[in-house]
Scaffold this active site. Sequence first.
Site, PDB file in Angstrom:
ATOM      1  N   ASP A  12       0.855  -1.192   0.000  1.00  0.00           N
ATOM      2  CA  ASP A  12       0.000   0.000   0.000  1.00  0.00           C
ATOM      3  C   ASP A  12       0.887   1.236   0.000  1.00  0.00           C
ATOM      4  O   ASP A  12       1.979   1.219   0.568  1.00  0.00           O
ATOM      5  CB  ASP A  12      -0.903   0.018   1.233  1.00  0.00           C
ATOM      6  CG  ASP A  12      -1.925  -1.108   1.222  1.00  0.00           C
ATOM      7  OD1 ASP A  12      -2.427  -1.444   0.141  1.00  0.00           O
ATOM      8  OD2 ASP A  12      -2.223  -1.652   2.305  1.00  0.00           O
ATOM      9  N   ASP A  19      -7.166  -1.332  -4.489  1.00  0.00           N
ATOM     10  CA  ASP A  19      -8.210  -0.940  -3.537  1.00  0.00           C
ATOM     11  C   ASP A  19      -9.088   0.160  -4.127  1.00  0.00           C
ATOM     12  O   ASP A  19     -10.318   0.146  -3.980  1.00  0.00           O
ATOM     13  CB  ASP A  19      -7.590  -0.425  -2.230  1.00  0.00           C
ATOM     14  CG  ASP A  19      -6.757  -1.476  -1.516  1.00  0.00           C
ATOM     15  OD1 ASP A  19      -7.076  -2.673  -1.633  1.00  0.00           O
ATOM     16  OD2 ASP A  19      -5.788  -1.095  -0.829  1.00  0.00           O
TER      17      ASP A  19
END
Length: 199
Positions: A144, A178
């Site tokens: 991430d 995401d």
Amino acid sequence: MSLKKASLIIILVLLIDQISKIYIKTNFSLGEEVKVFDWFRILFVENEGMAWGAKIPGTYGKLILTVFRLIAICGIGYWLWDTIKKKSPKVLTLSIALIFAGAMGNIIDSVSYGLLFNDSYKNVASFMPESGGYGTLFHGKVVDMLYFPLWKGHLPEWLPIWGGKYFTFFEPVFNVADSSITIAVIILILFNKKAFAKE
């Protein structure tokens, strides 16, 4: 929407997702941060489990999660194929394609990154290191890097439960995969009647 167009969307999302992750993994050490704007930063974190870092405890927790993701992606793939076959509304096909691409992007990390990269803790990882990766098959960590701390400060005292506490909006760090899933869900909420139109 045709299978060809849906496939192009999936490939495009996967390329952007994986290129950004590989770049971060091979140029940043864990926790390293670059300030783009006050409200937008590139912050390298790794997610061992689900959204917001949640994970299944135990020795086989990570394996169970990855296997579940693989089963889920098969279901999403069938849903996409069935939607295209039935010539469902384009907005529905687009949303499912984005969900499929996002899920697949994070599955690639979970399945293979443990083998492809060494550890990033106080170290910039190498791709295909001679000494081997930081994990085994199905035990990779999701990369991430997108962080949007739009507001930071103490909440008003009169607010129930959280009053007076320090709060950051938006706290989670996420990735392109995401984002793809989130955009798809927003599209389905906003265009629900069009996506699931009754014949």
